[in-house]
Scaffold this motif. Structure first.
Motif, PDB file in Angstrom:
ATOM      1  N   GLY A  95      34.427  43.513  47.251  1.00  0.00           N
ATOM      2  CA  GLY A  95      35.093  44.483  48.129  1.00  0.00           C
ATOM      3  C   GLY A  95      35.163  44.534  49.379  1.00  0.00           C
ATOM      4  N   SER A  96      35.043  43.407  50.008  1.00  0.00           N
ATOM      5  CA  SER A  96      35.490  42.885  51.150  1.00  0.00           C
ATOM      6  C   SER A  96      36.645  42.999  51.599  1.00  0.00           C
ATOM      7  CB  SER A  96      34.717  42.287  51.975  1.00  0.00           C
ATOM      8  OG  SER A  96      35.192  41.186  51.715  1.00  0.00           O
ATOM      9  N   LEU A  97      37.521  41.991  50.071  1.00  0.00           N
ATOM     10  CA  LEU A  97      38.933  41.986  49.837  1.00  0.00           C
ATOM     11  C   LEU A  97      39.891  43.359  49.757  1.00  0.00           C
ATOM     12  CD1 LEU A  97      39.958  39.099  49.672  1.00  0.00           C
ATOM     13  CD2 LEU A  97      40.223  38.957  47.579  1.00  0.00           C
ATOM     14  N   ASP A 110      35.971  56.028  46.093  1.00  0.00           N
ATOM     15  CA  ASP A 110      35.419  54.596  46.659  1.00  0.00           C
ATOM     16  C   ASP A 110      36.063  53.419  46.144  1.00  0.00           C
ATOM     17  OD1 ASP A 110      34.180  53.027  48.319  1.00  0.00           O
ATOM     18  OD2 ASP A 110      32.969  53.607  47.612  1.00  0.00           O
ATOM     19  N   LYS A 148      34.899  50.337  46.764  1.00  0.00           N
ATOM     20  CA  LYS A 148      33.662  49.368  45.708  1.00  0.00           C
ATOM     21  C   LYS A 148      33.103  50.309  44.464  1.00  0.00           C
ATOM     22  CE  LYS A 148      32.011  47.551  50.607  1.00  0.00           C
ATOM     23  NZ  LYS A 148      30.925  47.478  52.172  1.00  0.00           N
ATOM     24  N   HIS A 198      44.784  47.124  51.631  1.00  0.00           N
ATOM     25  CA  HIS A 198      45.139  47.963  51.321  1.00  0.00           C
ATOM     26  C   HIS A 198      45.643  48.013  49.948  1.00  0.00           C
ATOM     27  CE1 HIS A 198      45.302  52.330  51.116  1.00  0.00           C
ATOM     28  NE2 HIS A 198      46.257  52.271  51.037  1.00  0.00           N
ATOM     29  N   ILE A 211      38.943  46.253  50.636  1.00  0.00           N
ATOM     30  CA  ILE A 211      38.745  46.784  51.754  1.00  0.00           C
ATOM     31  C   ILE A 211      39.643  46.250  53.134  1.00  0.00           C
ATOM     32  CG2 ILE A 211      37.604  47.906  54.106  1.00  0.00           C
ATOM     33  CD1 ILE A 211      35.345  48.541  52.238  1.00  0.00           C
ATOM     34  N   LEU A 212      39.522  45.043  52.800  1.00  0.00           N
ATOM     35  CA  LEU A 212      40.972  44.500  54.024  1.00  0.00           C
ATOM     36  C   LEU A 212      42.381  44.588  53.369  1.00  0.00           C
ATOM     37  CD1 LEU A 212      40.871  42.317  56.374  1.00  0.00           C
ATOM     38  CD2 LEU A 212      40.484  40.503  54.832  1.00  0.00           C
ATOM     39  N   GLN A 237      29.946  42.477  47.079  1.00  0.00           N
ATOM     40  CA  GLN A 237      30.079  41.959  48.293  1.00  0.00           C
ATOM     41  C   GLN A 237      31.553  41.932  48.823  1.00  0.00           C
ATOM     42  OE1 GLN A 237      27.141  41.025  50.599  1.00  0.00           O
ATOM     43  NE2 GLN A 237      27.876  41.393  52.938  1.00  0.00           N
ATOM     44  N   LYS A 238      31.561  40.393  48.298  1.00  0.00           N
ATOM     45  CA  LYS A 238      33.173  39.453  48.634  1.00  0.00           C
ATOM     46  C   LYS A 238      33.783  40.006  47.288  1.00  0.00           C
ATOM     47  CE  LYS A 238      31.050  35.253  48.510  1.00  0.00           C
ATOM     48  NZ  LYS A 238      30.237  33.897  48.167  1.00  0.00           N
ATOM     49  N   ASP A 253      42.488  34.221  50.370  1.00  0.00           N
ATOM     50  CA  ASP A 253      41.123  35.012  50.260  1.00  0.00           C
ATOM     51  C   ASP A 253      40.424  34.632  48.979  1.00  0.00           C
ATOM     52  OD1 ASP A 253      41.927  34.613  52.343  1.00  0.00           O
ATOM     53  OD2 ASP A 253      41.837  36.482  53.352  1.00  0.00           O
TER      54      ASP A 253
END
Length: 410
Positions: free
Chosen positions: A149-151, A184, A186, A156, A153-154, A146-147, A133
């Protein structure tokens, strides 16, 4: 561009053939060095913020001399009681112990190889799809928070490692920022900055993959980790030296090239224990009572691991390559990895394959030389095999590739 990464020297076909042959010898010697408990990581080179060594290794020995001194001191204190008794053991018992140890090691090697053959890399190493990814978007001009951050979170473990890093006071000091308590992922990514994330994400995804807590491999694990870190950084430096637009691709290449060996470290103790149990059961069935009870003295030995490392390190890397979903945008990274594990001659490689090969040449030479374990007669051939010279070595070494230099402007 690929030609610019080569040394100015040019070698005849005969010289290249000799260099290739000697390089095979160096790699076999490196496998023995990696497993040997005699040699240690030079702690001056280690990026302790990115290593878990201080968490799990009871005492970090800073220099080889300290280890020798401690062992000599230990020997002196023991000689008055146990050592003399052990030296007086009868020859039959020693021969039995050696024979049983060899039986268990042979069985352990077969068990380990069978496990590697029959299981996919996700099960062997707990590799996740985050590497693929990340590769799909990290080296694009559209990379954004954003990209990233999504990684985080996905996956852990990645998010947890980012938080651990930004909450480490020494790291904050290195970044030139005041310590903050960040919870957090992010926010932590914003604290790091996009450039640092692009460089560090592969490292932080690799960090949980190596088993550090096993007392049997506590000297081998730090060498494997440092090898991977240095390989990643040296490959990045070689791409940067020829002004390639995304040198951080070298970090991902080096990490993926290095982590396959982690599986060998992680599975050693379990495979050895299973082998010992298997041998004991066979001895009991054969009513070989003395041999059966003598197995109580068989201890974990890694003497067979250099052979496993030499045979399986590249095959495990191939499993990692096959596991990742490559897009047309990053297919050149897959090609570079396969060029390296297939020992493609340097002149037939693309830029990334050449940089990775040179990063690996530097890493093996540097780490073994600092342990005084590199045969100096092999140096010119080892360098020539990847079109390197002393000037390139010094250039990489000056930049301390065992540690990552972060962008403070982030």
């Amino acid at each position: 561009m690929v030609e610019t990464i080569f040394s100015d020297k040019r070698y005849t076909k005969e010289a290249q053939a000799v260099a290739s042959e000697i390089s095979q010898q160096v790699q076999q010697r490196h496998a023995r060095w990696m497993v040997s408990q005699k040699y240690l990581v030079n702690q001056d080179d280690v990026d302790h913020l990115l290593s878990r060594e201080t968490e799990f290794c009871e005492t970090i020995i800073l220099y080889e001399e300290e280890r020798i001194t401690d062992n000599q001191r230990l020997l002196l204190s023991c000689e008055t009681d146990k050592v003399l008794e052990r030296r007086a053991e009868n020859v039959v018992r020693q021969e039995r112990h050696k024979r049983l140890g060899e039986m268990v090691q042979q069985a352990a090697g077969k068990i380990m190889e069978t496990r590697f053959q029959q299981n996919d890399i996700a099960r062997l190493l707990n590799v996740h799809e985050g590497f693929g990814d990340f590769a799909s978007f990290a080296y694009s001009p559209t990379l954004n928070f954003q990209k990233l951050g999504s990684l985080a979170i996905l996956y852990h473990s990645l998010g947890a490692n980012i938080l651990d890093l930004v909450n480490e006071p020494k790291f904050c000091q290195q970044m030139g920022k005041a310590p903050r308590k960040i919870s957090d992922p992010k926010t932590a990514i914003g604290y790091l900055g996009i450039d640092n994330c692009r460089m560090l994400y592969p490292v932080l995804m690799a960090k949980p993959l190596l088993k550090w807590a096993d007392k049997n491999t506590k000297l081998m694990a730090p060498k494997m980790w440092q090898h991977t870190i240095m390989l990643a950084n040296a490959t990045r430096m070689r791409l940067s030296d020829v002004h390639y637009k995304e040198p951080d691709e070298g970090v991902l290449l080096g990490i993926l090239r290095g982590i396959g060996q982690f599986a060998i470290c992680n599975h050693f103790t379990n495979c050895f224990d299973i082998a010992l149990e298997k041998v004991m059961m066979e001895l009991r069935e054969q009513e070989r009572r003395e041999d059966y009870f003598a197995c109580a003295e068989v201890t974990h030995s890694m003497d067979f691991l250099p052979g496993v490392l030499a045979s399986w390190e590249k095959k495990l890397t191939q499993k990692i390559i096959n596991y990742i979903e490559w897009s047309p945008r990053n297919l050149h990274l897959k090609n570079a990895l396969e060029e390296d594990i297939n020992d493609v001659p340097i002149y037939e490689r693309g830029l990334h394959g050449a940089a990775l090969g040179q990063g690996r040449v530097f890493t093996i030479f540097d780490m073994m030389s600092k342990s005084k374990a590199f045969n100096q007669e092999h140096v010119p051939y080892w360098l020539a095999n990847m079109q390197m010279d002393g000037k390139i070595l010094k250039s990489i070494s000056r930049r301390n590739p065992g540690k990552f230099t972060l962008s403070i402007s982030g």
